[in-house]
Write a protein that holds these residues in place. Structure first.
Motif, PDB file in Angstrom:
ATOM      1  N   LYS B  73       0.829  -1.215   0.000  1.00 33.64           N
ATOM      2  CA  LYS B  73       0.000   0.000   0.000  1.00 33.64           C
ATOM      3  C   LYS B  73       0.857   1.256   0.000  1.00 33.64           C
ATOM      4  O   LYS B  73       0.650   2.176  -0.794  1.00 33.64           O
ATOM      5  CB  LYS B  73      -0.935   0.003   1.224  1.00 33.64           C
ATOM      6  N   THR B  74       1.839   1.287   0.921  1.00 31.30           N
ATOM      7  CA  THR B  74       2.709   2.459   1.002  1.00 31.30           C
ATOM      8  C   THR B  74       3.490   2.630  -0.308  1.00 31.30           C
ATOM      9  O   THR B  74       3.596   3.732  -0.835  1.00 31.30           O
ATOM     10  CB  THR B  74       3.684   2.315   2.176  1.00 31.30           C
ATOM     11  N   LEU B  77       1.259   4.155  -2.886  1.00 31.87           N
ATOM     12  CA  LEU B  77       0.999   5.574  -2.631  1.00 31.87           C
ATOM     13  C   LEU B  77       2.203   6.427  -3.039  1.00 31.87           C
ATOM     14  O   LEU B  77       2.060   7.484  -3.654  1.00 31.87           O
ATOM     15  CB  LEU B  77       0.709   5.755  -1.135  1.00 31.87           C
ATOM     16  N   MET B 119       1.345  14.931   0.333  1.00 31.01           N
ATOM     17  CA  MET B 119       1.410  13.661   1.058  1.00 31.01           C
ATOM     18  C   MET B 119       1.426  13.888   2.570  1.00 31.01           C
ATOM     19  O   MET B 119       2.136  14.757   3.066  1.00 31.01           O
ATOM     20  CB  MET B 119       2.657  12.903   0.628  1.00 31.01           C
ATOM     21  N   LEU B 200      -2.402  12.446  -0.676  1.00 31.62           N
ATOM     22  CA  LEU B 200      -2.126  11.052  -0.362  1.00 31.62           C
ATOM     23  C   LEU B 200      -1.909  10.951   1.136  1.00 31.62           C
ATOM     24  O   LEU B 200      -1.152  11.724   1.702  1.00 31.62           O
ATOM     25  CB  LEU B 200      -0.855  10.588  -1.088  1.00 31.62           C
ATOM     26  N   ASP B 202      -0.967   8.284   4.222  1.00 31.30           N
ATOM     27  CA  ASP B 202      -0.527   6.935   4.577  1.00 31.30           C
ATOM     28  C   ASP B 202      -0.805   6.678   6.055  1.00 31.30           C
ATOM     29  O   ASP B 202      -0.058   7.126   6.918  1.00 31.30           O
ATOM     30  CB  ASP B 202       0.968   6.780   4.268  1.00 31.30           C
TER      31      ASP B 202
END
Ligand SMILES: Nc1ncnc2c1ncn2[C@@H]1O[C@H](COP(=O)(O)OP(=O)(O)OP(=O)(O)O)[C@@H](O)[C@H]1O
Ligand SMILES: [Mg+2]
Lengths: 296, 281
Positions: B73-74, B77, B119, B200, B202
């Protein structure tokens, strides 16, 4: 840490072998401190007598058996300034390149290893190298600038290594935060990494300089003079320096026992100077820690 | 940016595309998405971390990415704002379009891309500077010097990050004196200050307490009217609460992508079902 150890130590936990080990370690420390103290005591007790206003503001007189060591103090200050001007920008820039720009791999590993080895090269080797390169090849002659650059080379490995360590302690998260906002690499270095690393860089650099300021071998063949009745007037002048003066007064002088007090006085001034530099480094570090704790 | 502006922009871009080109029709579909990912493969050295991912993110709304730890996932992203460029020895195949432009094109201005694609990290990471300086940092590095304009941006961004009321009297105190939840909202405000269009996030709430999490979730719902938000979360309830679309990652693949309600109530893939019902992960 130390206190916690102290508190948690109860008699029952200690076995015979451990007690012996503990005291072996502890007495090693005490012996080391004792030796250090003896050296300092020797220098201070024998040197303090000659130190007065004249000693630090007058030139040597009567074949260096009287007068002060003013030109040597000034010479050491000058040559240290040149060392700073040479080693700090170069060392910090190199560290920034190595830590922030270079692709980490075999090349950077090699460079770091070379630096570590260079830091261990005897200072006389640097002295001879400086003579070949700065005195002869660049034609500076024996001079402040040749000696300053030589001392600069000597401290460069320490400066680079200390600076790189300081840069490496800046958390990755700060860098990523800045990059994610669209900062360029140089902006990240300048506005986030350097402000944070600067105190560490300064501390390491000063410690390196303190070391260099007391070196004799590198300046021996690159510009230090036995005796000069005047102060250096340009970068190309020769100069007197404290460590070299001390060396002369204790081994080369025609009346060594007569000038012994002057030698001790010189040693005391030199030690004091180096201690002062170290104190500056320590206090910088403390201010830095406090600033980090406050989060600015 | 107001919604109406955005609409106008999208419309005008679509009009542009429709006008001249033969490919107009195919591209209209592309342009109404903020991000298009086409057959993305990603490698750390020789180790492949993402496998053939294709997905489109809409201009507004929240997309949640879920999946067990280590599923990529990271990595995914960080592909979207090219943060993975900072990791040496990585390789990417496929195409990523952000607002219709291929961001891995050799002409892409990475600085400009990261301004557009903000981010927020898992651990709040304010700079060790004052609250004000944190928010002003982005505009400053992009060349803004005027103090009045900076003041305005800082206030607007802090309001946008739902933090203004709490810090307006202490703007010049260290950002690290804020609580974890406040720090995370500061990081959101810091991103808003450079006026991105895509955010984004996280796991933005994994390091903070439930009440602060609540505030940030509310904030995300407010922001998604104007921004494309893509959020990674380990918290199923959170994904269900705040997202419009959800993607389920598993071992580097996007196993399933769809409307959040569908993913959680009626998943097509057995693995998705097992994960959202808590049977593994
Ligand atoms: N810098 C890196 N170098 C090499 N491998 C990496 C790197 N970063 C991540 N990986 C690997 O890529 C895979 C995906 O990692 P990633 O961090 O994207 O997972 P994640 O889904 O975000 O996990 P988590 O939920 O634990 O945050 C993992 O197998 C990880 O070990
Ligand atoms: Mg992750």
């Amino acid at each position: 840490m130390r206190e916690r150890h102290g508190k948690s130590r109860t008699k029952g936990q200690w076995r015979g072998a451990e007690i012996i080990g503990y005291w072996a370690l502890r007495s090693s420390l005490i012996i080391a401190l004792l030796i250090l103290f003896l050296i300092l005591y020797d220098i201070v007790s024998k040197g303090i007598g000659v130190i007065n206003w004249e000693f630090i503001t007058a030139s040597p007189r009567s074949g260096m058996t009287e007068g002060g060591i003013y030109p040597a103090i000034i010479g050491t200050l000058y040559v240290t300034l040149i060392t700073i001007a040479f080693a700090v920008p170069l060392g910090v820039a190199a560290a920034i390149y190595l830590n922030e720009y270079a692709v980490q791999g075999r090349f950077t590993r090699l460079v770091r290893m070379a630096l570590r080895n260079l830091a261990g090269v005897p200072s006389i080797v640097f002295g001879l190298f400086g003579m070949a390169v700065f005195v002869k090849f660049f034609g500076f002659g024996p001079s402040l600038i040749a000696a300053g650059f030589t001392l600069g080379l000597l401290t460069l490995p320490v400066t680079v290594t200390a600076s790189e360590e300081a840069l490496a302690t800046v958390p990755r998260a700060y860098r990523e935060g800045a990059f994610a906002l669209g900062a360029t690499r140089w902006q990240v270095v300048r506005s986030v990494v350097l402000p944070r690393a600067l105190p560490g860089i300064l501390t390491g650099t000063i410690l390196g300089l303190a070391r260099a300021a007391g070196e004799t071998a590198p300046i021996l063949a690159t510009g230090a003079a036995f005796f000069l009745p005047y102060l250096p007037s340009s970068l190309r002048s020769r100069f007197m320096a404290l460590p070299y003066h001390l060396f002369i007064m204790s081994t080369q002088h025609h009346a060594i026992s007569q000038v012994r007090p002057i030698a001790y006085g010189t040693a005391l001034i030199l030690v004091a100077l180096v201690c002062m530099l170290n104190l500056v480094a320590v206090s910088l570090r403390r201010r830095y820690r406090r600033r980090v704790a406050r989060g600015l | 940016m107001a919604l109406s502006d955005k609409m106008a922009q999208v419309t005008s871009r679509n009009a542009e595309l429709a006008q001249g080109s033969i490919e107009g029709q195919a591209h209209t579909a592309v342009a109404s998405y903020a991000v298009n990912v086409e057959h993305l493969n990603f490698f750390y050295g020789s180790k492949q971390a993402l496998f053939d991912i294709s997905v489109d993110f809409e201009e507004t709304g929240v997309a949640a990415l879920i999946g067990p730890s280590g599923c990529g996932k990271t990595t995914f992203l960080r592909v979207l704002n090219r943060m993975n460029d900072l990791v040496s020895n990585t390789r990417l195949e496929g195409r990523i379009l952000v607002h219709g432009e291929d961001i891995y094109d050799s002409f892409t201005d990475v600085v400009e891309l990261r301004k557009r694609v903000g981010m927020v990290f898992q651990q709040p990471n304010p700079f060790p500077k004052s609250i004000y300086e944190n928010v002003a940092y982005g505009p400053r590095i992009h060349g803004l010097k005027n103090r009045r304009q900076l003041d305005e941006i800082v206030e607007r961004s802090l309001k946008g990050g739902a933090l203004w009321e709490e810090v307006k009297d202490r703007l010049h105190e260290p950002a690290l004196s804020l609580s974890g939840g406040q720090q995370q909202r500061l990081c959101i405000a810091r991103v808003l200050a450079v006026q991105p269009r895509i955010l984004l996030m996280d796991e933005p709430t994994s390091a903070i307490d439930p009440i602060a999490t609540q505030r940030i979730e509310d904030l995300i719902r407010e922001l998604c009217v104007d921004y494309t938000i893509i959020i990674v979360t380990h918290n199923m309830q959170q994904a269900a609460r705040i997202s419009d679309h959800t993607g389920f990652f598993f071992q580097g693949r996007m196993i399933e992508w769809g409307e959040t309600a569908q993913i959680f109530t009626n998943p097509r893939d057995q693995r998705t079902e097992d994960y959202v019902t808590g049977r593994f992960g």
